[in-house]
Design an enzyme around this catalytic site. Structure first.
Site, short mmCIF file in Angstrom:
data_model
loop_
_atom_site.label_atom_id
_atom_site.label_comp_id
_atom_site.label_asym_id
_atom_site.label_seq_id
_atom_site.Cartn_x
_atom_site.Cartn_y
_atom_site.Cartn_z
N TRP A 316 3.66 8.70 -0.33
CA TRP A 316 3.37 7.74 -1.39
C TRP A 316 3.02 6.38 -0.80
CZ3 TRP A 316 5.35 3.04 -2.99
CH2 TRP A 316 5.00 2.61 -4.28
N HIS A 317 3.67 6.06 0.30
CA HIS A 317 3.46 4.74 0.89
C HIS A 317 2.11 4.61 1.57
CE1 HIS A 317 7.73 4.18 0.14
NE2 HIS A 317 7.51 2.89 0.32
N GLY A 318 1.53 5.73 1.95
CA GLY A 318 0.23 5.62 2.59
C GLY A 318 -0.33 6.98 2.94
N ALA B 121 1.92 0.60 -1.16
CA ALA B 121 1.52 1.90 -1.67
C ALA B 121 0.54 2.56 -0.73
CB ALA B 121 0.90 1.75 -3.05
N GLY B 123 0.16 1.46 2.36
CA GLY B 123 0.76 1.46 3.68
C GLY B 123 0.50 0.27 4.56
#
Lengths: 466, 449
Positions: A316-318, B121, B123
């Site tokens: 989700w973060h990247g 989100a 990164g």
């Protein structure tokens, strides 16, 4: 648009507040909020604001269908449809490249690709609307009848772009009717100022140092340098993200919305499990409630469930393997902690547990920071003296001498000490004097932040660069 | 009577409304931002295209910030507070990273990572700037520029050491850049050695001679950088080594404190070495020159760092009067300013170093009565600007080309002007990044096979 900008503070917000409070009519107020929220979003994404509206519209209808046909197959189909549409949107814009790259690496087949940029906030609003349809399906909340009210929920500029992930059921009542009060507004103002201070005064400074130190083209790597750099990044990401959440919560309160806390002094944690109850709480609880528990939680196939949840959290973060590694890194630690068991953990001295978490957290951030896994491993190796780098060099000594006061400030700000002192002082002061203290802090923060924001636009033209 | 509560709310609302109104109604400030030496971002034009590609809003932020009321005062507060934050207090040395650029090229943040908000989100938290050179930017934008033309730009960041009352750029070693640079000069030698001599000067900077070992060692050795480049030069290229003469005079004012350039005194010492290499002797008239001091100069590195401490001890620009007769012209043969290599009006601006040759120009031609039969082509960066005035005594004609700005090729120049000596002049820090060599190569006409 971002909160920490001159255009937001001195153009958008004053006009928004004045218009909003110029009327007592709730419908008009909602309309103003929707309008301004869409403008806020369009400022950064003039084209993909349509996607936001599309996503909201689609899930509004899905919610109604799920409720109308509750108990029948259509309800289930609507839920599936919502899941598919939302996740497809996210997958297409955010993860398609990642997927095609890996598919190519595995199969040698080059799938067609697109060059659309990632729309801002898509990870947040798709999750938000998903949580709505799932909650409607589960009967935890009744579907919203009014399209405009639902659009308000999705587009609310407070949390649209950077969270917290606000669940519909948490603000359902306030969407219908909000109580505005001066004391709420006051809380909102204080909270907003706190977030602004964290972001502009602490996070941006830490970030500048981190970038300088962690770029090994610029600075030759040393053991101390690697730790120092990652610590600065740890400060940056915490104060940036939690500062944003503070501003979101503060803004919400000004308008009568109460959002749940998203951070709770995560760097005070004494275990990875505890860390994730204090860091980005709205995301952790999203995955817990919508992925972990439905999959069986700790009752069935716990290891598998943990793997899936932490894989997804990282992802989700990247859209990149280093984020997945970061997620799984925590997943492994949490699993190990579960194996050891809370009872046995509680017996180890707190400083040892806390120290372990700090080290683990910093190592985790290395994976988060460096997109290339070899780079991350190199840096971690440097941190533990395994790359033959010197312990420290002149430049690092200089940097530490330059920033020691800032470091102490940042470390203290990671603890609740300022909050404790603040409330103690306020407890002693009479209410009005307490307000003056707040006014001083708020005013001071605004003015300082403005100076920093103007300062960050300082862009001198050096006539002779060479 | 209800107690008056929540004055913090009124302070908050008061400040944001006051500044909002002030910004809206204040008369437009001067478009030239003096402290930054650039024009303020103009109000973006509201067109559908601009809105949908994001440039309208992106530019609007810059426009708003550049025209913010009391901008200079806010900058001053920022400087003072930042000094508290990131300084070791007092006069201890500091290292600062300057993400510097000639704001000649337009840049936009990498698409998809535009706003730090979504950075968690997707990164990445670092903003990468991609540089776009758009030719139309110089004609369509109504930004007037103090520089003529647009300088080409490449990704660069520089670290600065603040030591006492001086700021210095820090060197990093880049063997590939050195090799490329030497190869570019060799290409000139290969092509023109029948008609011209080729000289190379690579000039060390102040930090190389810093006596404090611990801090000097933060900067890669320029002796090594220069030697590395030099060994890659073709034997026919004459390398003019000015390192030792500068080292011998470090106790004199040969480098500016607040600027990355050398002073003309430093250039004068280097010229002595160059004159011997070119003509065999140091001209006697050099000693008859009269220095003229112009104090109050705060140079490029002050502008980059804007440290109050530096402002307390500004530099002095000294130029040497009494040069042999000469006329400075443009490509059409028209006189530039009043024809003197010292363009005195620059001394009245903050950019006092511009007095030497009047800034960076694509093409400058200097005609003299030296009668030596030598005709120079100087390919350079701005270090050459302080050196070139002395060349008026040893050459009949000097053509100065700035490779960042000149769009034609030099082959026809060398032929038309019967150039006898091609002289490359750069400071040793030019090869921290590999870019300049490419500019030199770009000046050569494509080979005809």
């Amino acid at each position: 648009m971002v909160f920490s900008s001159l255009t937001f503070l001195y153009l958008f917000l004053p006009i928004n507040l004045i218009l909003y409070f110029s009327t007592k009519n709730e419908q008009v107020r909602n309309g103003i909020l929707i309008l301004f929220s869409l403008m806020f979003y369009a400022y950064g994404e003039p084209v993909w604001v349509t996607l936001l509206i599309f996503s909201a519209t689609v899930d509004f209808w899905h919610g109604k269908i799920i409720e109308r046909y509750r108990g029948c197959i259509q309800s289930k189909l609507a839920l599936m449809s919502s899941l598919v549409i939302n996740l497809s949107l996210l997958g297409f814009f955010k993860y398609w490249h990642f997927f095609t790259e890996n598919f190519y690496a595995l199969s040698g087949i080059l799938l067609p690709t697109h060059h659309y940029a990632l729309p801002i906030g898509i990870s947040f609003y798709t999750f938000q609307t998903l949580s709505y349809t799932i909650d409607v399906y589960r009967g935890e909340v009744t579907a919203q009848r009014s399209y405009l009210k639902f659009l308000l929920f999705v587009s609310l500029f407070h949390q649209l772009v950077a969270g917290p992930i606000v669940r519909y059921k948490d603000i359902a009542a306030e969407i219908e009717h909000r109580e505005i009060s001066l004391s709420k507004f006051s809380y909102g103002v204080n909270r907003f100022a706190l977030g602004l201070a964290k972001k502009v005064l602490i996070a941006n400074t830490a970030g500048a140092v981190a970038t300088q130190v962690l770029d090994f083209r610029q600075t030759s790597p040393t053991v101390v340098g690697a730790w120092f750099g990652i610590a600065m990044f740890a400060f940056q990401i915490y104060f940036d993200f939690s500062g944003y959440s503070d501003m979101a919560i503060g803004l919400g309160r000004m308008f009568g919305f109460t959002y749940k806390e998203n951070f709770n002094y995560p760097y005070m944690a004494a275990s990875a499990t505890e860390f994730w109850r204090r860091w980005h709480i709205s995301l952790g609880s999203f995955f817990r409630d919508y992925v972990y528990i439905p999959l069986g939680g700790k009752r069935r196939y716990q290891l598998r469930n943990l793997f899936i949840v932490w894989f997804l959290t990282g992802l989700w973060h990247g859209a990149s393997w280093n984020f997945i590694v970061w997620g799984l890194f925590y997943g492994i630690l949490i699993y190990l902690e579960k194996l050891i068991g809370e009872a046995r953990l509680a017996k180890t001295p707190i400083w040892l547990r806390h120290g372990y978490l700090i080290v683990a957290m910093l190592i985790g951030w290395v994976f988060f920071y460096y997109e290339s896994l070899p780079d991350a491993i190199y840096v971690i190796g440097t941190m533990f003296g395994m790359q033959g780098q010197p312990l420290i060099q002149t430049e690092m000594v200089l940097l530490i001498k330059q920033y020691w006061r800032f470091i102490i400030l940042a470390v203290l700000a990671c603890t609740p000490i300022f909050k404790v002192v603040y409330f103690k002082v306020k407890g002693v002061l009479k209410a009005q004097l307490g307000d003056w203290l707040d006014a001083l802090l708020v005013g001071g923060t605004l003015l300082l932040a403005t100076a920093f924001l103007v300062g960050s636009s300082y862009n001198p033209f050096l006539y002779f660069r060479f | 009577m209800k107690a008056f509560r929540y004055v913090n709310v009124w302070v908050f609302i008061g400040i944001i409304c006051l500044l909002a109104v002030a910004n809206a109604i204040a008369p437009a400030p001067a478009e030239l931002l003096e402290t930054e030496n650039r024009m303020a971002t103009p109000k973006p034009v509201l067109t559908a295209a601009h809105v949908f590609d994001g440039t309208y809003f992106g530019t609007y932020d810059d426009y708003f910030a550049d025209h913010f009321i009391l901008r200079d005062e806010w900058l001053r507060i920022n400087r003072i507070v930042s000094a508290l934050n990131g300084s070791s207090g007092g006069s201890a040395p500091q290292v600062v990273t300057f993400e510097g650029a000639n704001v000649a090229a337009k840049w936009t943040p990498d698409v998809g990572q535009a706003v730090v908000d979504d950075s968690y989100a997707d990164g990445s938290t670092t903003q990468k700037a991609t540089l776009q050179m758009t030719d139309e930017s110089s004609t369509n934008e109504d930004e007037a520029r103090l520089a003529e033309g647009e300088a080409q730009q490449f990704d660069n960041w520089g670290k600065l050491l603040i030591y006492g009352d001086s700021v210095m750029e820090i060197n990093t070693a880049n063997p590939e850049a050195n090799a490329h640079y030497a190869a570019a000069i060799n290409a000139y030698w290969e092509r023109f050695h029948d008609t011209s001599n080729v000289y190379s000067l690579l000039i060390p900077t102040q930090i190389e001679f810093l006596e404090d070992d611990a801090y000097r060692e933060m900067s890669a050795s320029q002796r090594e950088t220069i030697d590395d480049m030099r060994t890659k030069l073709d034997d026919g290229v004459q390398f003019v080594d000015v390192y030792d003469v500068l080292a011998a005079h470090t106790s004199e004012y040969i480098y500016f404190r607040t600027d990355h350039h050398w002073t003309q005194l430093g250039a004068k010492y280097a010229f002595e070495v160059l004159a011997e290499a070119v003509g065999g002797e140091v001209p006697a008239w050099l000693n008859t020159l009269v220095p003229v001091d112009v104090p109050g100069y705060l140079g490029s590195l002050y502008t980059a760092t804007s440290l109050e401490a530096l402002a307390a001890h500004p530099d002095t620009v000294t130029y040497y009067k009494g040069l042999p007769d000469h006329e400075m012209e443009d490509e059409a043969g028209n006189r530039i300013e009043d024809g003197n290599v010292y363009v005195l009006r620059w001394l009245e601006t903050p950019q006092k170093y511009g007095v030497f040759l009047g800034g960076d120009r694509a093409y400058t031609q200097i005609e003299t009565n030296a009668g030596t039969g030598r005709r120079f082509l100087v390919l350079k960066d701005s270090y050459a600007n302080a050196l070139t005035p002395f060349l008026t005594g040893i050459a009949d004609e000097i053509i100065v080309i700035d490779p960042r700005l000149y769009t034609d090729d030099v082959d026809h120049l060398i032929k038309a002007h019967q150039i006898t000596d091609i002289i490359f002049v750069n400071y040793a820090l030019v090869n921290r990044w590999d870019g300049y060599a490419g500019l030199y190569e770009g000046l050569l006409a494509p080979e005809i096979h």
